[in-house]
Design a protein around this motif. Structure first.
Motif, short mmCIF file in Angstrom:
data_model
loop_
_atom_site.label_atom_id
_atom_site.label_comp_id
_atom_site.label_asym_id
_atom_site.label_seq_id
_atom_site.Cartn_x
_atom_site.Cartn_y
_atom_site.Cartn_z
N ARG A 296 0.87 19.54 -3.74
CA ARG A 296 0.91 18.26 -4.44
C ARG A 296 0.71 17.13 -3.44
NH1 ARG A 296 3.16 18.43 -9.61
NH2 ARG A 296 4.27 20.34 -10.15
N VAL A 297 0.00 16.10 -3.87
CA VAL A 297 -0.15 14.90 -3.06
C VAL A 297 0.88 13.88 -3.53
CG1 VAL A 297 -1.68 13.02 -2.37
CG2 VAL A 297 -2.61 15.32 -2.71
N ILE A 298 1.81 13.53 -2.64
CA ILE A 298 2.84 12.54 -2.95
C ILE A 298 2.44 11.22 -2.32
CG2 ILE A 298 5.29 11.96 -2.76
CD1 ILE A 298 4.75 14.47 -4.40
N SER A 299 2.49 10.15 -3.10
CA SER A 299 2.14 8.82 -2.61
C SER A 299 3.39 7.94 -2.67
CB SER A 299 1.02 8.21 -3.44
OG SER A 299 -0.13 9.04 -3.39
N ALA A 300 3.87 7.55 -1.50
CA ALA A 300 5.12 6.79 -1.42
C ALA A 300 4.83 5.30 -1.24
CB ALA A 300 5.97 7.31 -0.26
N GLY B 220 0.81 -1.21 0.00
CA GLY B 220 0.00 0.00 0.00
C GLY B 220 0.84 1.26 0.00
N TYR B 221 0.21 2.38 -0.32
CA TYR B 221 0.90 3.66 -0.39
C TYR B 221 0.64 4.48 0.86
CZ TYR B 221 1.71 2.79 -5.36
OH TYR B 221 2.13 2.25 -6.55
N VAL B 222 1.62 5.33 1.18
CA VAL B 222 1.46 6.33 2.23
C VAL B 222 1.46 7.69 1.54
CG1 VAL B 222 2.46 7.39 4.28
CG2 VAL B 222 2.59 4.92 3.98
N SER B 223 0.39 8.45 1.70
CA SER B 223 0.26 9.73 1.00
C SER B 223 0.46 10.89 1.96
CB SER B 223 -1.12 9.84 0.34
OG SER B 223 -1.28 8.85 -0.67
N PHE B 224 1.08 11.95 1.45
CA PHE B 224 1.27 13.17 2.21
C PHE B 224 1.30 14.34 1.24
CE2 PHE B 224 5.32 11.17 1.26
CZ PHE B 224 6.09 12.21 0.76
N VAL B 225 1.11 15.54 1.79
CA VAL B 225 1.01 16.74 0.96
C VAL B 225 2.27 17.57 1.11
CG1 VAL B 225 -0.27 18.88 0.56
CG2 VAL B 225 -1.50 16.78 1.15
N ILE B 226 2.79 18.08 -0.01
CA ILE B 226 3.91 19.01 0.02
C ILE B 226 3.48 20.30 -0.68
CG2 ILE B 226 5.65 17.18 0.05
CD1 ILE B 226 6.19 17.84 -2.92
#
Length: 349
Positions: free
Chosen positions: A67-71, A55-61
């Motif tokens: 932007r929403v970054i999904s790691a 699964g992905y972990v999403s955070f905003v920068i």
């Protein structure tokens, strides 16, 4: 091709590349703590075709645009590198010269150099970008594009697993666009590539490769530069650029993409906004909002150092990286002012 991806040495090289500059991160450190076991486990599941993405972990920068970054988990990032190392050359030979993002020997500064070359050669420019590019990438279309060159069914299966794992990750930031022939079910089409994936960066070039060739071959635009979804078309007359805008808008609809309404034709003498700079025929300036954003970032960086949360060397690396980026513009005065203020703040501390 799949055997090359699942090869032990390819997986090890993928780990080296995925961990470069990130070894202090907790998830990377945890992987390295059990490095041999982790690599052998990846080797085993790839060899037995039992790999499944996590699964992905999403955070905003905010840099400075939101932007929403999904790691993806680090083990998945190793797989992404293993995949790209083998499949990139298949597509690279078909990419045009003036596509500059996420390619060896290209990059931001060479794209800016090319932009300035064209600004000296032509009178007018059409500056445009694609609205919600990564959230809009259609999975069915992307799979078709990648499948046209990847003839190994096992590689295609791996690619499709990674694509499918990103479905819905950017759904909250996507605003539905309907195209000719759509029905209500069009809203349920899987779409979106996680911005944090190496595969997403590479596949973005694959997705727009046909568009690049359309601009160069069909429109016969000699002055064309693209960096991810930002692109420039140059010409000596406004009429050609306005006509091209209509044609490329229709072509992008094939990919279920639209350009921003603000795309305009303007004289190059007014400056070309591109990649955080304003490019003139004989000079470049950093965009004002970029300077303001970095000033805030610099103050936060210093505070982290004063609070003991980062080392002096880490702060120095960050500052040097920014300086190396903006030194390709006329920014000496800005740099002097920023770092003069920084020294004053440090003395007070």
């Amino acid at each position: 091709m799949y055997e090359d991806i699942a090869d032990w040495f390819n997986i090890y090289e993928a780990y080296i590349r995925a961990s470069r500059g990130k070894r202090s991160k907790p998830n990377v450190a945890a992987f390295e703590h059990r490095l041999e076991d982790e690599l052998w486990d990846l080797y085993r599941i790839l060899q037995t075709r039992s790999y499944r993405p996590g699964g992905y972990v999403s955070f905003v920068i905010h840099e400075p645009k939101r932007r929403v970054i999904s790691a993806a988990p680090f083990r998945d990032r190793v797989v992404h590198h293993a995949l790209c190392q083998i499949t990139e050359p298949v597509f690279e030979r078909s990419f045009i010269t003036d596509s500059y993002a996420n390619r060896v020997g290209k990059g931001t500064h060479r794209a800016l150099n090319r932009c300035q070359q064209f600004a000296r050669r032509y009178k007018y420019v059409l500056q445009a970008d694609i609205r919600q590019f990564f959230p809009s990438i259609d999975h069915q279309i992307l799979k078709s594009i990648l499948g046209s060159k990847l003839k190994d069914d096992e590689v295609i299966d791996l690619v499709e697993q990674i694509i499918d794992s990103g479905a819905g990750v950017l759904q909250e930031v996507y605003e539905m666009v309907y195209f000719a022939g759509d029905d209500l079910l069009a809203a349920t089409r899987p779409r979106g590539l996680p911005i944090g994936n190496l595969t997403s960066q590479f596949w973005a070039n694959c997705y727009l490769n046909g568009f690049d060739h359309f601009v160069k071959r069909k429109l016969r635009c000699k002055g064309y530069v693209r960096f991810v979804d930002d692109f420039l078309l140059f010409a000596d007359d406004k009429e050609s650029l306005w006509r091209w805008k209509m044609e490329l808008t229709m072509w992008l609809a094939r990919l279920r993409l639209v350009i921003h309404d603000g795309a305009q034709v303007q004289p190059v003498s007014e400056g070309v906004p591109f990649l955080g700079f304003i490019v003139f025929p004989e000079k470049r300036r950093l965009k004002r909002r970029k300077g303001i954003h970095y000033q805030r970032h610099l103050k936060g960086l210093l505070q982290l150092y004063v609070d003991g949360e980062i080392a002096f060397e880490e702060m120095t690396r960050s500052v040097k990286g920014w300086v190396n980026h903006v030194r390709y513009s006329n920014s000496v005065g800005l740099r002097k002012r920023l770092f003069r203020e920084l020294l004053i703040e440090r003395r007070k501390g």
